[in-house]
Scaffold this motif. Sequence first.
Motif, PDB file in Angstrom:
ATOM      1  N   PRO A  15       0.828  -1.214   0.000  1.00 44.63           N
ATOM      2  CA  PRO A  15       0.000   0.000   0.000  1.00 44.63           C
ATOM      3  C   PRO A  15       0.860   1.260   0.000  1.00 44.63           C
ATOM      4  N   PRO A  16       0.565   2.199  -0.884  1.00 46.26           N
ATOM      5  CA  PRO A  16       1.355   3.435  -0.912  1.00 46.26           C
ATOM      6  C   PRO A  16       0.975   4.354   0.236  1.00 46.26           C
ATOM      7  N   ALA A  17       1.939   5.130   0.694  1.00 48.28           N
ATOM      8  CA  ALA A  17       1.664   6.095   1.754  1.00 48.28           C
ATOM      9  C   ALA A  17       0.781   7.216   1.224  1.00 48.28           C
ATOM     10  N   GLY A  18      -0.090   7.710   2.084  1.00 48.46           N
ATOM     11  CA  GLY A  18      -0.930   8.852   1.736  1.00 48.46           C
ATOM     12  C   GLY A  18      -0.623  10.000   2.673  1.00 48.46           C
ATOM     13  N   TYR A  19       0.311  10.849   2.293  1.00 51.11           N
ATOM     14  CA  TYR A  19       0.728  11.931   3.177  1.00 51.11           C
ATOM     15  C   TYR A  19      -0.372  12.981   3.296  1.00 51.11           C
ATOM     16  N   LEU A  20      -0.507  13.544   4.497  1.00 51.41           N
ATOM     17  CA  LEU A  20      -1.622  14.422   4.817  1.00 51.41           C
ATOM     18  C   LEU A  20      -1.254  15.894   4.806  1.00 51.41           C
ATOM     19  N   GLN A  21      -0.047  16.211   4.381  1.00 49.93           N
ATOM     20  CA  GLN A  21       0.385  17.603   4.366  1.00 49.93           C
ATOM     21  C   GLN A  21       1.388  17.782   3.228  1.00 49.93           C
ATOM     22  N   PRO A  25       6.059  14.179   6.138  1.00 48.85           N
ATOM     23  CA  PRO A  25       6.154  14.420   7.580  1.00 48.85           C
ATOM     24  C   PRO A  25       7.466  13.883   8.148  1.00 48.85           C
ATOM     25  N   ASP A  26       7.879  14.443   9.283  1.00 52.35           N
ATOM     26  CA  ASP A  26       9.124  14.071   9.934  1.00 52.35           C
ATOM     27  C   ASP A  26       9.037  12.620  10.422  1.00 52.35           C
ATOM     28  N   GLN A  27       9.759  11.715   9.756  1.00 51.13           N
ATOM     29  CA  GLN A  27       9.692  10.309  10.106  1.00 51.13           C
ATOM     30  C   GLN A  27      10.327  10.023  11.466  1.00 51.13           C
ATOM     31  N   GLU A  28      11.311  10.790  11.852  1.00 56.82           N
ATOM     32  CA  GLU A  28      11.914  10.607  13.168  1.00 56.82           C
ATOM     33  C   GLU A  28      10.912  10.979  14.268  1.00 56.82           C
ATOM     34  N   GLU A  29      10.122  12.010  14.032  1.00 53.84           N
ATOM     35  CA  GLU A  29       9.065  12.365  14.981  1.00 53.84           C
ATOM     36  C   GLU A  29       8.056  11.228  15.087  1.00 53.84           C
ATOM     37  N   GLY A  30       7.692  10.638  13.948  1.00 55.34           N
ATOM     38  CA  GLY A  30       6.778   9.511  13.957  1.00 55.34           C
ATOM     39  C   GLY A  30       7.308   8.342  14.758  1.00 55.34           C
ATOM     40  N   PHE A 149       7.333   1.045   8.737  1.00 53.92           N
ATOM     41  CA  PHE A 149       6.152   1.910   8.752  1.00 53.92           C
ATOM     42  C   PHE A 149       6.466   3.269   8.148  1.00 53.92           C
ATOM     43  N   VAL A 150       5.408   3.993   7.842  1.00 54.54           N
ATOM     44  CA  VAL A 150       5.516   5.369   7.369  1.00 54.54           C
ATOM     45  C   VAL A 150       4.595   6.231   8.222  1.00 54.54           C
ATOM     46  N   TYR A 151       5.129   7.326   8.725  1.00 56.57           N
ATOM     47  CA  TYR A 151       4.309   8.309   9.436  1.00 56.57           C
ATOM     48  C   TYR A 151       3.711   9.238   8.392  1.00 56.57           C
ATOM     49  N   GLU A 152       2.378   9.277   8.318  1.00 54.34           N
ATOM     50  CA  GLU A 152       1.702  10.011   7.257  1.00 54.34           C
ATOM     51  C   GLU A 152       1.245  11.410   7.669  1.00 54.34           C
ATOM     52  N   GLY A 153       1.325  11.743   8.962  1.00 57.96           N
ATOM     53  CA  GLY A 153       0.932  13.077   9.406  1.00 57.96           C
ATOM     54  C   GLY A 153      -0.225  13.023  10.385  1.00 57.96           C
ATOM     55  N   ILE A 154      -0.896  14.157  10.554  1.00 60.46           N
ATOM     56  CA  ILE A 154      -2.009  14.274  11.502  1.00 60.46           C
ATOM     57  C   ILE A 154      -3.325  14.333  10.736  1.00 60.46           C
ATOM     58  N   ALA A 155      -4.237  13.413  11.095  1.00 56.78           N
ATOM     59  CA  ALA A 155      -5.557  13.338  10.468  1.00 56.78           C
ATOM     60  C   ALA A 155      -6.622  13.753  11.486  1.00 56.78           C
ATOM     61  N   ALA A 162      -5.420  13.050  15.168  1.00 57.08           N
ATOM     62  CA  ALA A 162      -4.800  11.754  15.427  1.00 57.08           C
ATOM     63  C   ALA A 162      -3.562  11.595  14.551  1.00 57.08           C
ATOM     64  N   TYR A 163      -2.512  10.999  15.126  1.00 50.87           N
ATOM     65  CA  TYR A 163      -1.324  10.665  14.349  1.00 50.87           C
ATOM     66  C   TYR A 163      -1.670   9.477  13.444  1.00 50.87           C
ATOM     67  N   GLN A 164      -1.334   9.588  12.176  1.00 57.11           N
ATOM     68  CA  GLN A 164      -1.677   8.534  11.219  1.00 57.11           C
ATOM     69  C   GLN A 164      -0.416   7.826  10.744  1.00 57.11           C
ATOM     70  N   PHE A 165      -0.441   6.487  10.833  1.00 55.01           N
ATOM     71  CA  PHE A 165       0.688   5.653  10.426  1.00 55.01           C
ATOM     72  C   PHE A 165       0.203   4.573   9.458  1.00 55.01           C
ATOM     73  N   LEU A 166       1.055   4.191   8.539  1.00 55.15           N
ATOM     74  CA  LEU A 166       0.831   3.032   7.691  1.00 55.15           C
ATOM     75  C   LEU A 166       1.937   2.034   8.007  1.00 55.15           C
ATOM     76  N   LEU A 167       1.535   0.857   8.518  1.00 51.11           N
ATOM     77  CA  LEU A 167       2.501  -0.148   8.956  1.00 51.11           C
ATOM     78  C   LEU A 167       2.416  -1.374   8.054  1.00 51.11           C
ATOM     79  N   TYR A 168       3.581  -1.959   7.769  1.00 52.93           N
ATOM     80  CA  TYR A 168       3.668  -3.081   6.842  1.00 52.93           C
ATOM     81  C   TYR A 168       4.061  -4.360   7.584  1.00 52.93           C
ATOM     82  N   PRO A 169       3.451  -5.499   7.233  1.00 54.14           N
ATOM     83  CA  PRO A 169       3.780  -6.757   7.909  1.00 54.14           C
ATOM     84  C   PRO A 169       5.219  -7.176   7.661  1.00 54.14           C
TER      85      PRO A 169
END
Length: 278
Positions: A15-21, A25-30, A149-155, A162-169
């Motif tokens: 699944p591709p990341a869907g960034y919200l801004q 977004p700062d991945q280290e912050e995520g 995972f990818v941190y996608e921003g705040i939704a 809410a902090y939004q993340f996309l996590l991969y198995p």
Amino acid sequence: MAGIPSAQAQKGYRPPAGYLQLGKPDQEEGRRILEAFRATGSMGIAGDYYLSFELRVMPRRGDEHSYAGGMWGSRNANGAISRVTLGSGTEERRLLVQNGPQPAVWTSQGTPGGAEVTMLGVSALFTPVADGDLTAFDLQMPYLYWTDFVYEGIARVRSRPAYQFLLYPPADFLAKYPALTGVRLYLDTQFRQPVQSEQIGDGGKLLKSMILQELKKIGEQWIPKTIDLRDEVTRNRTRFGVTGAALNQNFPADLFAPAALAGAAPAPAAGTVVPVEQ
């Protein structure tokens, strides 16, 4: 590390990341946000606790019905751990759910003396624990510890940030259960609780949603009160509703030993369970 896919994950749909801004977004912050959440446990409840609950099965077609259950929660060296009982008598189903970097689930069914304790494989995590939509995967939420995972921003979720993340198995998980290609997770920015998660299948198809509908404050502690599980394919729903809570408990460690599932868990001391109205 965030943003680094496993080799096996790249072979199939990712699944591709869907960034919200604007901008990534700062991945280290995520990473810091997720690590802080992991330190508190999957339910966000401090210390040992007991929850009584009703599992309400609401099929799109057919009659509604419900099951009573109980959950004993704690933490050990590996992370959050919970013992769950559903039903009663010969139909009682017991699970021991270990969360953390090395998750595991054990189960037994039957009566003391005749119950056999077994560890569930990955595929079995997706089998309903009753005839509704609640599964061991939903109770365990192993994706909270997936490292890819990818941190996608705040939704905005239910009008709250809410902090939004996309996590991969991980590759080994994906090899055993390729139907799940990712999980999108939403963490409330104030309570740092999972307020929603979405299981994603091949081609980005939404398979299942888990939605925190309501929190309840017991003393100084916020606990989940109502959680809805929705099968996005069948449109069936199952509601996990907390009916009572006993916080600040002190359970013996052997209560959470896999072998202990062969016997019934002790009820909390009389008068310690605070009723939670539904």
